[in-house]
Design a protein around this motif. Structure first.
Motif, PDB file in Angstrom:
ATOM      1  N   GLY A  16      47.666  38.227  30.319  1.00 28.72           N
ATOM      2  CA  GLY A  16      48.731  37.109  30.692  1.00 28.72           C
ATOM      3  C   GLY A  16      48.550  37.040  32.271  1.00 28.72           C
ATOM      4  O   GLY A  16      47.752  37.595  32.774  1.00 28.72           O
ATOM      5  N   SER A  17      49.513  36.058  32.704  1.00 28.57           N
ATOM      6  CA  SER A  17      49.799  35.668  34.120  1.00 28.57           C
ATOM      7  C   SER A  17      51.083  35.950  34.681  1.00 28.57           C
ATOM      8  O   SER A  17      52.023  35.883  34.116  1.00 28.57           O
ATOM      9  CB  SER A  17      49.454  34.274  34.101  1.00 28.57           C
ATOM     10  OG  SER A  17      47.975  33.945  33.869  1.00 28.57           O
ATOM     11  N   ARG A  19      53.149  34.802  38.606  1.00 27.18           N
ATOM     12  CA  ARG A  19      52.991  34.689  40.088  1.00 27.18           C
ATOM     13  C   ARG A  19      53.873  35.040  40.918  1.00 27.18           C
ATOM     14  O   ARG A  19      55.357  35.046  40.681  1.00 27.18           O
ATOM     15  CB  ARG A  19      53.249  32.757  40.300  1.00 27.18           C
ATOM     16  CG  ARG A  19      52.745  32.319  41.655  1.00 27.18           C
ATOM     17  CD  ARG A  19      52.854  30.809  41.668  1.00 27.18           C
ATOM     18  NE  ARG A  19      54.012  30.476  41.871  1.00 27.18           N
ATOM     19  CZ  ARG A  19      54.679  29.216  42.307  1.00 27.18           C
ATOM     20  NH1 ARG A  19      53.929  28.274  42.779  1.00 27.18           N
ATOM     21  NH2 ARG A  19      55.956  28.872  42.426  1.00 27.18           N
ATOM     22  N   ARG A  67      40.205  36.369  39.486  1.00 27.72           N
ATOM     23  CA  ARG A  67      41.394  36.302  38.544  1.00 27.72           C
ATOM     24  C   ARG A  67      42.478  35.966  39.281  1.00 27.72           C
ATOM     25  O   ARG A  67      43.670  35.700  38.781  1.00 27.72           O
ATOM     26  CB  ARG A  67      41.598  37.882  38.119  1.00 27.72           C
ATOM     27  CG  ARG A  67      40.521  38.216  36.990  1.00 27.72           C
ATOM     28  CD  ARG A  67      40.775  39.590  36.457  1.00 27.72           C
ATOM     29  NE  ARG A  67      40.842  40.782  37.474  1.00 27.72           N
ATOM     30  CZ  ARG A  67      42.229  41.362  37.543  1.00 27.72           C
ATOM     31  NH1 ARG A  67      43.040  41.148  36.543  1.00 27.72           N
ATOM     32  NH2 ARG A  67      42.124  42.463  38.106  1.00 27.72           N
ATOM     33  N   PHE A  68      42.663  36.304  40.705  1.00 24.68           N
ATOM     34  CA  PHE A  68      43.903  36.234  41.469  1.00 24.68           C
ATOM     35  C   PHE A  68      43.740  35.289  42.371  1.00 24.68           C
ATOM     36  O   PHE A  68      42.451  35.080  43.120  1.00 24.68           O
ATOM     37  CB  PHE A  68      44.344  37.724  42.250  1.00 24.68           C
ATOM     38  CG  PHE A  68      44.855  38.529  41.359  1.00 24.68           C
ATOM     39  CD1 PHE A  68      44.870  38.583  39.988  1.00 24.68           C
ATOM     40  CD2 PHE A  68      45.302  39.880  42.051  1.00 24.68           C
ATOM     41  CE1 PHE A  68      45.510  39.580  39.260  1.00 24.68           C
ATOM     42  CE2 PHE A  68      45.801  40.764  41.191  1.00 24.68           C
ATOM     43  CZ  PHE A  68      45.982  40.653  39.828  1.00 24.68           C
ATOM     44  N   THR A  69      44.746  34.402  42.884  1.00 22.78           N
ATOM     45  CA  THR A  69      44.517  33.317  44.033  1.00 22.78           C
ATOM     46  C   THR A  69      45.907  33.432  44.907  1.00 22.78           C
ATOM     47  O   THR A  69      46.792  33.400  44.505  1.00 22.78           O
ATOM     48  CB  THR A  69      44.550  32.055  43.546  1.00 22.78           C
ATOM     49  OG1 THR A  69      43.381  31.885  42.451  1.00 22.78           O
ATOM     50  CG2 THR A  69      44.344  30.977  44.451  1.00 22.78           C
ATOM     51  N   GLN A  82      49.190  34.069  42.769  1.00 20.72           N
ATOM     52  CA  GLN A  82      48.704  33.699  41.322  1.00 20.72           C
ATOM     53  C   GLN A  82      47.851  34.872  40.528  1.00 20.72           C
ATOM     54  O   GLN A  82      46.755  34.896  41.176  1.00 20.72           O
ATOM     55  CB  GLN A  82      48.291  32.483  41.167  1.00 20.72           C
ATOM     56  CG  GLN A  82      48.008  31.914  39.747  1.00 20.72           C
ATOM     57  CD  GLN A  82      49.241  31.790  38.852  1.00 20.72           C
ATOM     58  OE1 GLN A  82      50.263  31.285  39.320  1.00 20.72           O
ATOM     59  NE2 GLN A  82      49.182  32.316  37.755  1.00 20.72           N
ATOM     60  N   ASN A  84      46.161  35.858  37.099  1.00 22.86           N
ATOM     61  CA  ASN A  84      45.674  35.506  35.892  1.00 22.86           C
ATOM     62  C   ASN A  84      44.772  36.802  35.293  1.00 22.86           C
ATOM     63  O   ASN A  84      44.236  37.709  35.885  1.00 22.86           O
ATOM     64  CB  ASN A  84      44.894  34.200  35.795  1.00 22.86           C
ATOM     65  CG  ASN A  84      45.553  33.149  36.311  1.00 22.86           C
ATOM     66  OD1 ASN A  84      46.876  33.155  36.363  1.00 22.86           O
ATOM     67  ND2 ASN A  84      45.075  32.203  37.040  1.00 22.86           N
ATOM     68  N   SER A  85      44.885  36.561  33.776  1.00 25.12           N
ATOM     69  CA  SER A  85      44.037  37.536  33.136  1.00 25.12           C
ATOM     70  C   SER A  85      44.261  39.033  33.693  1.00 25.12           C
ATOM     71  O   SER A  85      43.350  39.833  33.921  1.00 25.12           O
ATOM     72  CB  SER A  85      42.350  37.467  33.579  1.00 25.12           C
ATOM     73  OG  SER A  85      41.907  36.296  33.170  1.00 25.12           O
ATOM     74  N   LEU A  86      45.444  39.141  33.583  1.00 22.05           N
ATOM     75  CA  LEU A  86      46.019  40.670  34.084  1.00 22.05           C
ATOM     76  C   LEU A  86      45.477  41.641  33.248  1.00 22.05           C
ATOM     77  O   LEU A  86      45.318  41.682  31.800  1.00 22.05           O
ATOM     78  CB  LEU A  86      47.493  40.440  34.131  1.00 22.05           C
ATOM     79  CG  LEU A  86      48.121  39.768  35.358  1.00 22.05           C
ATOM     80  CD1 LEU A  86      49.450  39.523  35.252  1.00 22.05           C
ATOM     81  CD2 LEU A  86      48.056  40.866  36.695  1.00 22.05           C
TER      82      LEU A  86
END
Length: 119
Positions: A16-17, A19, A67-69, A82, A84-86
């Motif tokens: 999941g994601s 922010r 994965r992270f931004t 952000q 993602n793909s945790l």
């Protein structure tokens, strides 16, 4: 008085994601490096990502690249992470921090926000 206030943590399933947000106030942060760090139970705090407020240059730990931004909103004086793909290994308390470019250490820290990734 400088304040860094994190929000956006929570419980999410693997894959999941989330922010995270870090609202900054109390001084001008132009040219500061804004960073995200995390600390898992029983482990030392580790660097996750950073962004230079003026240039927008970004830096990432190898474990989160792709994965992270990290980003920032100048108008809102807010830095985002952000995620993602945790993965379950991303579970930690996440901290926002600010560092003057002339300093070697981060000067200001937020109170942290919990991120829990279930498998």
């Amino acid at each position: 008085q400088v304040q860094l206030v994190e929000s956006g943590g929570g419980l999410v399933q693997a894959g999941g994601s989330l922010r995270l947000s870090c609202a900054a106030s109390g001084r001008t942060f132009s040219n500061y490096n804004m960073g995200w760090f995390r600390q898992a139970p029983g482990k030392e705090r580790e660097f996750v990502a950073a962004i230079n407020w003026s240039s927008g240059s970004t830096y990432y730990a190898d474990s989160v690249k792709g994965r992270f931004t990290i980003s920032r909103d100048n108008a809102k004086i807010t830095v985002y992470l952000q995620m993602n793909s945790l993965k379950p290994e991303d579970t930690a308390v996440y901290y926002c921090a600010a560092k003057h470019p002339m300093n070697n250490r981060y000067d200001y820290w937020g109170q942290g926000t919990q991120v829990t990734v279930s498998s």
